[in-house]
Structure formats: C-alpha cells, structure tokens
Scaffold this motif. Structure first.
Motif, mmCIF file in Angstrom:
data_model
loop_
_atom_site.group_PDB
_atom_site.id
_atom_site.type_symbol
_atom_site.label_atom_id
_atom_site.label_comp_id
_atom_site.label_asym_id
_atom_site.label_seq_id
_atom_site.Cartn_x
_atom_site.Cartn_y
_atom_site.Cartn_z
ATOM 1 N N UNK A 81 0.853 -1.180 0.000
ATOM 2 C CA UNK A 81 0.000 0.000 0.000
ATOM 3 C C UNK A 81 0.888 1.229 0.000
ATOM 4 N N UNK A 82 0.725 2.076 -0.984
ATOM 5 C CA UNK A 82 1.574 3.251 -1.145
ATOM 6 C C UNK A 82 0.711 4.501 -1.048
ATOM 7 N N UNK A 83 0.941 5.290 -0.025
ATOM 8 C CA UNK A 83 0.199 6.533 0.195
ATOM 9 C C UNK A 83 1.130 7.726 0.072
ATOM 10 N N UNK A 84 0.533 8.895 -0.069
ATOM 11 C CA UNK A 84 1.298 10.144 -0.155
ATOM 12 C C UNK A 84 2.424 10.017 -1.184
ATOM 13 N N UNK A 85 2.084 9.528 -2.338
ATOM 14 C CA UNK A 85 3.093 9.262 -3.362
ATOM 15 C C UNK A 85 3.738 10.563 -3.843
ATOM 16 N N UNK A 86 5.023 10.428 -4.172
ATOM 17 C CA UNK A 86 5.819 11.547 -4.653
ATOM 18 C C UNK A 86 6.354 11.226 -6.045
ATOM 19 N N UNK A 87 6.697 12.246 -6.812
ATOM 20 C CA UNK A 87 7.274 11.971 -8.145
ATOM 21 C C UNK A 87 8.512 11.068 -8.069
ATOM 22 N N UNK A 88 9.273 11.190 -7.009
ATOM 23 C CA UNK A 88 10.473 10.351 -6.878
ATOM 24 C C UNK A 88 10.166 8.892 -6.578
ATOM 25 N N UNK A 89 8.897 8.558 -6.375
ATOM 26 C CA UNK A 89 8.504 7.151 -6.236
ATOM 27 C C UNK A 89 8.298 6.491 -7.598
ATOM 28 N N UNK A 90 8.380 7.277 -8.659
ATOM 29 C CA UNK A 90 8.214 6.732 -10.001
ATOM 30 C C UNK A 90 9.295 5.699 -10.298
ATOM 31 N N UNK A 91 8.871 4.491 -10.684
ATOM 32 C CA UNK A 91 9.801 3.397 -10.931
ATOM 33 C C UNK A 91 9.020 2.176 -11.378
ATOM 34 N N UNK A 92 9.749 1.174 -11.824
ATOM 35 C CA UNK A 92 9.168 -0.149 -11.985
ATOM 36 C C UNK A 92 9.338 -0.879 -10.654
ATOM 37 N N UNK A 93 8.250 -1.422 -10.144
ATOM 38 C CA UNK A 93 8.268 -2.111 -8.857
ATOM 39 C C UNK A 93 8.235 -3.626 -9.096
ATOM 40 N N UNK A 94 9.152 -4.305 -8.410
ATOM 41 C CA UNK A 94 9.308 -5.747 -8.566
ATOM 42 C C UNK A 94 9.067 -6.456 -7.246
ATOM 43 N N UNK A 95 8.449 -7.595 -7.337
ATOM 44 C CA UNK A 95 8.239 -8.473 -6.197
ATOM 45 C C UNK A 95 9.275 -9.587 -6.242
ATOM 46 N N UNK A 96 9.825 -9.912 -5.084
ATOM 47 C CA UNK A 96 10.834 -10.962 -4.970
ATOM 48 C C UNK A 96 10.488 -11.874 -3.801
ATOM 49 N N UNK A 97 10.470 -13.172 -4.067
ATOM 50 C CA UNK A 97 10.237 -14.166 -3.004
ATOM 51 C C UNK A 97 11.523 -14.952 -2.809
ATOM 52 N N UNK A 98 12.087 -14.861 -1.638
ATOM 53 C CA UNK A 98 13.395 -15.454 -1.373
ATOM 54 C C UNK A 98 13.238 -16.612 -0.399
ATOM 55 N N UNK A 99 13.504 -17.809 -0.898
ATOM 56 C CA UNK A 99 13.446 -19.007 -0.064
ATOM 57 C C UNK A 99 14.775 -19.725 -0.016
ATOM 58 N N UNK A 100 15.863 -18.983 -0.281
ATOM 59 C CA UNK A 100 17.167 -19.634 -0.384
ATOM 60 C C UNK A 100 17.624 -20.233 0.948
ATOM 61 N N UNK A 101 17.105 -19.719 2.052
ATOM 62 C CA UNK A 101 17.519 -20.258 3.350
ATOM 63 C C UNK A 101 17.030 -21.671 3.578
ATOM 64 N N UNK A 102 16.013 -22.081 2.833
ATOM 65 C CA UNK A 102 15.503 -23.448 2.967
ATOM 66 C C UNK A 102 15.408 -24.142 1.610
ATOM 67 N N UNK A 103 16.193 -23.697 0.652
ATOM 68 C CA UNK A 103 16.269 -24.295 -0.689
ATOM 69 C C UNK A 103 14.979 -24.091 -1.477
ATOM 70 N N UNK A 104 14.295 -23.007 -1.195
ATOM 71 C CA UNK A 104 13.084 -22.707 -1.943
ATOM 72 C C UNK A 104 13.349 -21.886 -3.194
ATOM 73 N N UNK A 105 14.610 -21.497 -3.384
ATOM 74 C CA UNK A 105 14.930 -20.723 -4.566
ATOM 75 C C UNK A 105 14.638 -19.247 -4.385
ATOM 76 N N UNK A 106 14.988 -18.484 -5.398
ATOM 77 C CA UNK A 106 14.794 -17.041 -5.393
ATOM 78 C C UNK A 106 14.018 -16.661 -6.649
ATOM 79 N N UNK A 107 12.880 -15.993 -6.475
ATOM 80 C CA UNK A 107 11.947 -15.797 -7.580
ATOM 81 C C UNK A 107 11.568 -14.334 -7.718
#
Length: 118
Positions: A81-107
């Motif tokens: 949830x992104x509130x009070x957005x500013x021009x400097x928030x302009x970007x491509x936003x990526x989601x990352x799921x990291x399971x490397x600690x239990x061999x779940x891979x990095x996605x």
C-alpha cells in the motif's frame, strides 16, 4: 516453482495512493520472505520493503510512514500500500520471493510500472 505476478501499478498524481499486489503460485508461498524492490530509469534497483514469513516488516527510510507491506497467505498474495506518493517514487516495482535459506529458490516477478506526476 513459484511464479510471481505483480499488478496495481499505474499513473497517479502526487499525494495519491496505489496498492500493488504480488500474487504467487504454489502452496509454499507462506514460507518465503517477500521483498518489494523498485528501479527508476538510470538508477540501481533498491529495496523498498520486506515482510518475513513470520510477518515482520521493514522499510527503506524514503518510504517509511507512507508505504505498508502486508501478506495474505490464504490468498498467496503480498501487498504494498503506497500513500502520499511523490514523483520520486516513479519506478518499476518488482516483487521478490526469497526461499534460499531453505532451498526454496529465489523468484522474481515481471514488474509493474508506477508513475507519479507532479
């Protein structure tokens, strides 16, 4: 394998709000720590927010108090949830799921564009 799909990006005026979603396939999603990153043109990718599998959260100082990360494991989805957005928030936003600690891979997801106009 986990597949991530981001959605919710778009064009918004400064001061506005958006909610990004990161929807995951696979029943093990609840075991992953999930991160939101962003990358603006000409800049390096930066970490915006994270949520552990236990629900602990942390934020970049630039978004603290304006952005909120949450997860709904029943829906295999993490939100930003992104509130009070500013021009400097302009970007491509990526989601990352990291399971490397239990061999779940990095996605990674494919990203969603957020543009904040002044």
């Amino acid at each position: 394998q986990v597949q991530l799909v981001e959605s919710g990006g778009g064009l918004v005026q400064a001061g506005g709000s958006l909610r990004l979603s990161c929807a995951a396939s696979g029943s093990a999603f609840r075991l992953y720590a999930v991160y939101w990153y962003r990358q603006a043109p000409g800049k390096q990718r930066e970490l915006v927010a994270l949520i552990t599998r236990g629900g602990s959260t942390d934020y970049a100082s630039s978004v603290k108090g304006r952005f909120t990360i949450s997860r709904d494991n029943a829906k295999n989805t993490v939100y930003l949830q992104m509130n009070s957005l500013k021009p400097e928030d302009t970007a491509v936003y990526y989601c990352n799921a990291d399971g490397r600690s239990w061999q779940g891979g990095n996605h990674w997801g494919q990203g969603t564009q957020v543009t904040v106009s002044s």
